[in-house]
Enzyme design. Structure first.
Site, PDB file in Angstrom:
ATOM      1  N   SER A 132     -13.385 -23.087  11.262  1.00 20.73           N
ATOM      2  CA  SER A 132     -12.785 -22.161  12.221  1.00 20.73           C
ATOM      3  C   SER A 132     -12.718 -22.737  13.626  1.00 20.73           C
ATOM      4  CB  SER A 132     -13.551 -20.840  12.218  1.00 20.73           C
ATOM      5  OG  SER A 132     -14.936 -21.075  12.251  1.00 20.73           O
ATOM      6  N   HIS A 153      -6.944 -22.896   7.946  1.00 19.18           N
ATOM      7  CA  HIS A 153      -7.887 -21.869   8.417  1.00 19.18           C
ATOM      8  C   HIS A 153      -7.453 -20.482   7.953  1.00 19.18           C
ATOM      9  CE1 HIS A 153      -9.777 -19.539  11.992  1.00 19.18           C
ATOM     10  NE2 HIS A 153     -10.610 -19.589  10.977  1.00 19.18           N
ATOM     11  N   GLU A 165      -3.823 -20.629   9.423  1.00 18.71           N
ATOM     12  CA  GLU A 165      -3.501 -21.577  10.493  1.00 18.71           C
ATOM     13  C   GLU A 165      -3.529 -22.974   9.889  1.00 18.71           C
ATOM     14  OE1 GLU A 165      -5.046 -21.010  14.867  1.00 18.71           O
ATOM     15  OE2 GLU A 165      -6.624 -20.464  13.477  1.00 18.71           O
ATOM     16  N   ASN A 203      -9.081 -18.623  17.153  1.00 18.79           N
ATOM     17  CA  ASN A 203     -10.397 -18.467  17.766  1.00 18.79           C
ATOM     18  C   ASN A 203     -10.434 -18.845  19.247  1.00 18.79           C
ATOM     19  OD1 ASN A 203     -11.849 -17.227  15.741  1.00 18.79           O
ATOM     20  ND2 ASN A 203     -12.013 -19.152  14.605  1.00 18.79           N
TER      21      ASN A 203
HETATM   22  N1  CAA Z   1     -12.313  -8.434   0.476  1.00 21.63           N
HETATM   23  C1  CAA Z   1     -11.140  -8.066  -0.037  1.00 21.63           C
HETATM   24  N2  CAA Z   1     -10.500  -6.936   0.262  1.00 21.63           N
HETATM   25  C2  CAA Z   1     -11.086  -6.120   1.145  1.00 21.63           C
HETATM   26  C3  CAA Z   1     -12.333  -6.422   1.734  1.00 21.63           C
HETATM   27  C4  CAA Z   1     -12.949  -7.649   1.364  1.00 21.63           C
HETATM   28  N3  CAA Z   1     -14.109  -8.040   1.892  1.00 21.63           N
HETATM   29  N4  CAA Z   1     -12.658  -5.417   2.570  1.00 21.63           N
HETATM   30  C5  CAA Z   1     -11.660  -4.525   2.506  1.00 21.63           C
HETATM   31  N5  CAA Z   1     -10.714  -4.941   1.654  1.00 21.63           N
HETATM   32  C6  CAA Z   1      -9.462  -4.278   1.312  1.00 21.63           C
HETATM   33  C7  CAA Z   1      -9.697  -2.969   0.585  1.00 21.63           C
HETATM   34  O1  CAA Z   1      -9.825  -3.185  -0.809  1.00 21.63           O
HETATM   35  C8  CAA Z   1      -8.436  -2.208   0.933  1.00 21.63           C
HETATM   36  O2  CAA Z   1      -7.365  -2.669   0.152  1.00 21.63           O
HETATM   37  P1  CAA Z   1      -6.106  -1.716  -0.199  1.00 21.63           P
HETATM   38  O3  CAA Z   1      -5.688  -1.042   1.072  1.00 21.63           O
HETATM   39  O4  CAA Z   1      -5.105  -2.681  -0.714  1.00 21.63           O
HETATM   40  O5  CAA Z   1      -6.612  -0.783  -1.202  1.00 21.63           O
HETATM   41  C9  CAA Z   1      -8.134  -2.645   2.374  1.00 21.63           C
HETATM   42  O6  CAA Z   1      -8.806  -3.905   2.537  1.00 21.63           O
HETATM   43  C10 CAA Z   1      -8.636  -1.659   3.374  1.00 21.63           C
HETATM   44  O7  CAA Z   1     -10.022  -1.499   3.150  1.00 21.63           O
HETATM   45  P2  CAA Z   1     -10.849  -0.180   3.483  1.00 21.63           P
HETATM   46  O8  CAA Z   1      -9.966   0.993   3.331  1.00 21.63           O
HETATM   47  O9  CAA Z   1     -12.106  -0.222   2.682  1.00 21.63           O
HETATM   48  O10 CAA Z   1     -11.339  -0.384   4.966  1.00 21.63           O
HETATM   49  P3  CAA Z   1     -10.517  -0.535   6.288  1.00 21.63           P
HETATM   50  O11 CAA Z   1      -9.225   0.197   6.268  1.00 21.63           O
HETATM   51  O12 CAA Z   1     -11.511  -0.220   7.309  1.00 21.63           O
HETATM   52  O13 CAA Z   1     -10.153  -2.087   6.348  1.00 21.63           O
HETATM   53  C11 CAA Z   1     -10.518  -4.320   6.929  1.00 21.63           C
HETATM   54  C12 CAA Z   1     -11.111  -3.070   6.286  1.00 21.63           C
HETATM   55  C13 CAA Z   1      -9.356  -4.853   6.118  1.00 21.63           C
HETATM   56  C14 CAA Z   1     -11.632  -5.360   6.981  1.00 21.63           C
HETATM   57  C15 CAA Z   1     -10.002  -3.940   8.379  1.00 21.63           C
HETATM   58  O14 CAA Z   1     -11.009  -3.279   9.081  1.00 21.63           O
HETATM   59  C16 CAA Z   1      -9.558  -5.127   9.184  1.00 21.63           C
HETATM   60  O15 CAA Z   1      -8.455  -5.616   9.022  1.00 21.63           O
HETATM   61  N6  CAA Z   1     -10.429  -5.592  10.105  1.00 21.63           N
HETATM   62  C17 CAA Z   1     -10.134  -6.721  10.961  1.00 21.63           C
HETATM   63  C18 CAA Z   1     -10.329  -7.990  10.198  1.00 21.63           C
HETATM   64  C19 CAA Z   1     -10.065  -9.208  11.047  1.00 21.63           C
HETATM   65  O16 CAA Z   1      -9.695  -9.138  12.201  1.00 21.63           O
HETATM   66  N7  CAA Z   1     -10.260 -10.372  10.435  1.00 21.63           N
HETATM   67  C20 CAA Z   1     -10.150 -11.619  11.102  1.00 21.63           C
HETATM   68  C21 CAA Z   1     -11.487 -12.045  11.562  1.00 21.63           C
HETATM   69  S1  CAA Z   1     -11.428 -13.584  12.420  1.00 21.63           S
HETATM   70  C22 CAA Z   1     -11.512 -14.724  11.203  1.00 21.63           C
HETATM   71  O17 CAA Z   1     -11.658 -14.471  10.051  1.00 21.63           O
HETATM   72  C23 CAA Z   1     -11.386 -16.114  11.672  1.00 21.63           C
HETATM   73  C24 CAA Z   1     -12.612 -16.816  12.042  1.00 21.63           C
HETATM   74  O18 CAA Z   1     -12.591 -18.026  12.025  1.00 21.63           O
HETATM   75  C25 CAA Z   1     -13.821 -16.145  12.534  1.00 21.63           C
END
Ligand code: CAA
Length: 296
Positions: A132, A153, A165, A203
């Site tokens: 990342s 990424h 990415e 990031n």
């Molecule tokens: N794995 C797979 N699918 C997942 C999951 C996981 N760990 N967590 C949630 N989901 C899926 C659920 O199954 C659900 O799917 P459907 O809608 O298709 O049925 C969907 O995501 C929504 O889940 P929930 O209803 O349980 O929960 P939510 O609406 O609160 O969503 C979330 C959860 C998708 C995590 C949402 O909160 C979100 O998008 N958060 C932001 C995530 C983000 O910004 N990620 C980037 C982080 S930075 C990074 O990764 C880079 C780095 O280098 C640090």
């Protein structure tokens, strides 16, 4: 005569054997989308057998959730699972044509993995890293084939987030970049390209925002709920910055801030003292049950 693009497409279709190094959250997510959407054979590699089995059962749980929603049949689930094999070390790899490393965010660990990989895989195999923030050019330097090393990424959770990415190292061959882009698209992802600059695009922008939110908490500008709700409702993001930091892992957030701070030497990237303290306390977020919030 075949165009260059169709030759590349053929080469990408020829990618049939993926190895994923690391069966944590990111590795299992990558393994799942590859087995499900690109329909390639996936070798999921981890030296920890407990983690490997946990990874596979997490994949099954996610697929069964989708079955309940009518998005996949029982037969298709078994087909996806049958494409995934568990492998307990790089030395046991069976001729992959594409490898994605998703191990801990630590240069020494990644360097050792890439050195071993480059000695093990065939001369056509592409070696991608899901780092990342660590320099792809630096990681490529550990191998005997830097022209075949590239940054790929993914975002967490991989099955949900549409982005990959793509980050060429200084040494990466342009054909490797094209093949990697097409392979990411085969996984159902949209690709953006970044130069090999600390934090890349995602990031470089996201972590200073999260770090600033921790500093805001530290200096009492608002409670954790006020900070998160302000950003959630005020800018329509699915999670506030503190909740997102817990979700990503505070150790990962800190490691990325340290890379930005060290590489740029600019005080604007100084990691928040509170973030460092939480990591020192072992409060790493959701994965340890405690971060800015507590989890059961
Ligand atoms: N794995 C797979 N699918 C997942 C999951 C996981 N760990 N967590 C949630 N989901 C899926 C659920 O199954 C659900 O799917 P459907 O809608 O298709 O049925 C969907 O995501 C929504 O889940 P929930 O209803 O349980 O929960 P939510 O609406 O609160 O969503 C979330 C959860 C998708 C995590 C949402 O909160 C979100 O998008 N958060 C932001 C995530 C983000 O910004 N990620 C980037 C982080 S930075 C990074 O990764 C880079 C780095 O280098 C640090």
């Amino acid at each position: 005569m075949q165009s260059r693009l169709s030759l590349v497409s053929k080469a990408v279709r020829d990618i049939q054997r993926l190895a994923v190094i690391g069966s944590g959250q990111m590795g299992t997510g990558i393994g799942l989308v590859a087995a499900r959407y690109a329909k390639v054979k996936v070798q999921l590699v981890d030296s920890n057998p407990v983690q490997l089995n946990k990874g596979l059962s997490f994949i099954r749980t996610l697929l069964e959730k989708d079955e309940k929603k009518g998005r996949i049949s029982k037969i298709e689930i078994e087909e996806v699972i049958s494409r995934i094999s568990l492998v307990d070390g790089i030395s046991q790899l069976d001729a992959p044509d594409f490898v994605i490393e998703a191990a801990s965010e630590n240069l020494a660990i990644k360097g050792a993995i890439f050195k071993e990989l480059s000695e093990k895989v065939g001369p056509e195999c592409i070696l991608a890293t899901n780092t990342s923030s660590i320099s792809i050019t630096k990681i490529a330097g550990y191998t005997n084939c830097p022209e075949r090393v590239v940054g790929m990424h993914f975002m967490n959770p991989v099955p949900v987030m549409k982005l990959v990415e793509l980050i060429p190292a200084l040494q990466t061959d342009s054909s490797v970049v094209e093949k990697t882009k097409e392979f990411a698209e085969r996984l159902g992802k949209t690709v953006t390209t970044s130069t090999d600059s600390p934090g890349f695009i995602a990031n470089r922008l996201l972590m200073p925002y999260i770090n600033e939110a921790v500093m805001a908490l530290e200096s009492g500008i608002g409670s954790r709920e006020d900070i998160d709700t302000t950003m959630k409702l005020g800018t329509r993001v699915p999670m506030g910055p503190l909740e997102l930091a817990d979700f990503i892992g505070l150790d990962t957030c800190l490691a990325i801030m340290q890379v930005l701070h060290t590489e740029f030497g600019d005080s604007k990237y100084r990691p928040s003292v509170l973030l460092t303290k939480y990591v020192d306390a072992g409060w790493l977020g959701k994965k340890t049950g405690r971060g800015f919030y507590t989890y059961s």
